[in-house]
Design an enzyme around this catalytic site. Structure first.
Site, short mmCIF file in Angstrom:
data_model
loop_
_atom_site.label_atom_id
_atom_site.label_comp_id
_atom_site.label_asym_id
_atom_site.label_seq_id
_atom_site.Cartn_x
_atom_site.Cartn_y
_atom_site.Cartn_z
N HIS A 1 1.12 -1.11 0.12
CA HIS A 1 0.32 0.08 0.06
C HIS A 1 1.17 2.05 -0.47
CE1 HIS A 1 -3.40 -2.39 0.73
NE2 HIS A 1 -4.32 -1.47 0.30
N LYS B 1 -9.49 -7.76 8.54
CA LYS B 1 -9.99 -8.34 9.82
C LYS B 1 -9.83 -6.76 10.71
CE LYS B 1 -5.98 -10.83 11.77
NZ LYS B 1 -5.66 -9.45 13.03
S1 SF4 Z 1 -4.87 -15.57 14.09
FE1 SF4 Z 1 -3.31 -14.80 15.34
S2 SF4 Z 1 -1.19 -14.47 14.21
FE2 SF4 Z 1 -3.25 -15.30 12.68
S3 SF4 Z 1 -3.64 -13.45 11.75
FE3 SF4 Z 1 -5.55 -13.45 13.46
S4 SF4 Z 1 -3.86 -12.76 15.46
FE4 SF4 Z 1 -2.83 -13.12 13.66
#
Ligand code: SF4
Lengths: 279, 186
Positions: free
Chosen positions: B39, B104
């Site tokens: 980015h 996320k």
């Molecule tokens: S599960 Fe844990 S290691 Fe995997 S993306 Fe999420 S925070 Fe990061």
């Protein structure tokens, strides 16, 4: 005295790095299954089912559990009667990380802090050495993802803030973190010694089997209280709303300086990886 | 949960406007990967008046840095990374016609407002499900910034890639709704 060639350490570390990234520990898997029962939100339930299915696929070696295969955190408990030969112990550990991350098709995530250039082999690992009685070596590899590590903190509270201050700090931290650390999370809390000792205790707390209470009954009660408060926040799996935000809270405590109340919160995601071996 | 909506990229304003926070969506077609370092470079390229590695109009950027592919697979584990780190960059790309981001966690108020103003959507994928999500990726090809390793820009062909609408183009926010519903006071 027992002589151990460091090449044995390299092999062990490589194996642990790979296993940790493909095999979710049973205690974490069980805790997630229980979470699926408990979760009230349909979205949250769907997330938890997917997480469990993903763990199965990773176990079959489709791909690692998570693309963030972590920064390798290595705990070494070395029996004081052990003598290492065949080279540098530290270099042997580094070599184990290089080998494990290469042969296991694991993502290399270490980089220069400012240029952000990838180191290329996931070194350096973070190594915690401990010298203990005996002639064995216990190695734990706990790859740590960046998403949840970024939501962790150390703060120097005032002694007057007391236990309530610590609880507030932890709950607020989890609240601010929301969905970032991939909930359901496991929360390690460390209060003790100095600034860095607290951080270490919080990290070490994450190695405990999920939900195993602190042997100190009073601390176990505090863990339970923090867990209940966190799960009332409504954040839920992935932060999309729900009743299971944390699987467990693990609290480790030691005496502190009369002027201080250091408090560390280390957040681990549901991909709570750790594998160990005793040589 | 409601019905599943199927979408094929590139996305139109019409596709976007029918989506509401909380909708389950299966995406098929081409999507592009990009995270922090990519980015940064893309925005620098824009500032210098250079072309982007791909035309963002109607497209989706997936915030992901996959693990290396095992032999015989197009890609390794490929789950979402945390999106807030792309807050400084996402609004510029949305203004240029980017229709979706997959990641996320929360994004900024500015991103939310841009989703409304320019008709775009922020999708969430389940973090820590890299193995499962990788199975929905049929092809992967690096198209820019190869030196960035896991952070290189990839063109992915996906089939029924499962996401949920987090911010829709009408001001809806799944996180806010979810927390309001499940928070217990006191
Ligand atoms: S599960 Fe844990 S290691 Fe995997 S993306 Fe999420 S925070 Fe990061």
């Amino acid at each position: 005295m027992r002589v151990i060639d460091v090449s044995q350490i390299t092999e062990a570390i490589a194996k642990l790095c790979i296993e940790a990234n493909y095999e979710l520990p049973d205690d974490v898997y069980q805790a997630l299954k229980e979470a699926l029962e408990k979760e009230k939100s349909p979205v949250g339930k769907a997330v938890l089912s997917m997480i469990l299915e993903n763990a199965e696929l990773a176990r079959q070696r489709v791909a690692p559990i998570c693309q963030d295969c972590g920064l390798a955190v290595v705990f070494l408990e070395i029996g004081q009667e052990v003598h290492f030969t065949g080279g540098s112990l530290k270099e042997a550990i580094y070599e184990g990380v290089r080998k494990g991350y290469k042969e296991g098709y694991l993502r290399k995530s270490t980089c220069h802090p400012f240029t952000r250039a990838n180191v290329g082999d996931n070194t350096p690992p973070v190594i915690h050495y401990d010298i203990v009685p005996g002639d064995k070596v216990r190695i734990v590899v706990a790859p740590k993802g960046g998403g949840s590590e970024n939501m962790s903190m150390v703060t120097m509270l005032k002694p007057a803030d007391g236990l309530e201050g610590v609880i507030e700090t932890v709950v607020n931290r989890v609240k601010e973190a929301g969905g970032n650390p991939c909930p359901p999370i496991i929360v390690g809390v460390g209060v003790g010694g100095t600034f860095e000792r607290s951080a270490f205790l919080a990290k070490k707390a994450l190695l405990r089997p999920v939900g195993k209470p602190n042997p100190d009954v009073e601390l176990a009660k505090v863990e339970q209280e923090i867990l209940e408060r966190i799960n009332k926040l409504g954040i839920g799996p992935m932060g999309w709303g729900g009743t299971v935000t944390a699987l467990a809270v693990h609290f480790e405590m030691e005496p502190v300086h009369i002027a201080s109340l250091p408090c560390a919160v280390n957040i681990n995601c549901h991909v709570a990886r750790h594998k160990e071996i005793i040589i | 949960m409601g019905d599943v909506i199927r979408l094929t990229t590139p996305l139109t304003d019409e596709d976007i406007l029918k989506l509401k926070a909380g909708d389950n969506v299966l995406i098929s077609g081409v999507i592009y990967t990009g995270r922090d370092a990519a980015h940064k470079r893309m925005i620098e390229a824009l500032e210098k008046g250079e072309e982007l590695p791909f035309d963002v109009k109607g497209q989706i950027i997936y915030y992901v840095g996959p693990s290396p592919a095992r032999p015989g697979r197009p890609v390794g584990a490929a789950g979402p990374t945390t999106s807030y780190r792309m807050n400084p960059y996402a609004p510029k790309l949305i203004a240029l016609g980017l229709k979706g981001m997959i990641g996320k966690g929360k994004m900024s108020q500015e991103v939310k407002e841009h989703c409304q103003k320019y008709k775009a959507v922020y999708f969430g994928a389940v973090g820590g499900c890299g193995a499962l999500l990788s199975q929905r990726i049929k092809k992967a090809e690096i198209i820019a910034y190869e030196d960035l390793g896991p952070e290189a820009v990839r063109r992915l062909e996906v089939e029924d890639f499962p996401v949920i609408v987090v911010y829709d183009a009408h001001g809806g926010d799944l996180e806010e709704m979810g927390i309001k519903e499940y928070r217990v006071e006191g």
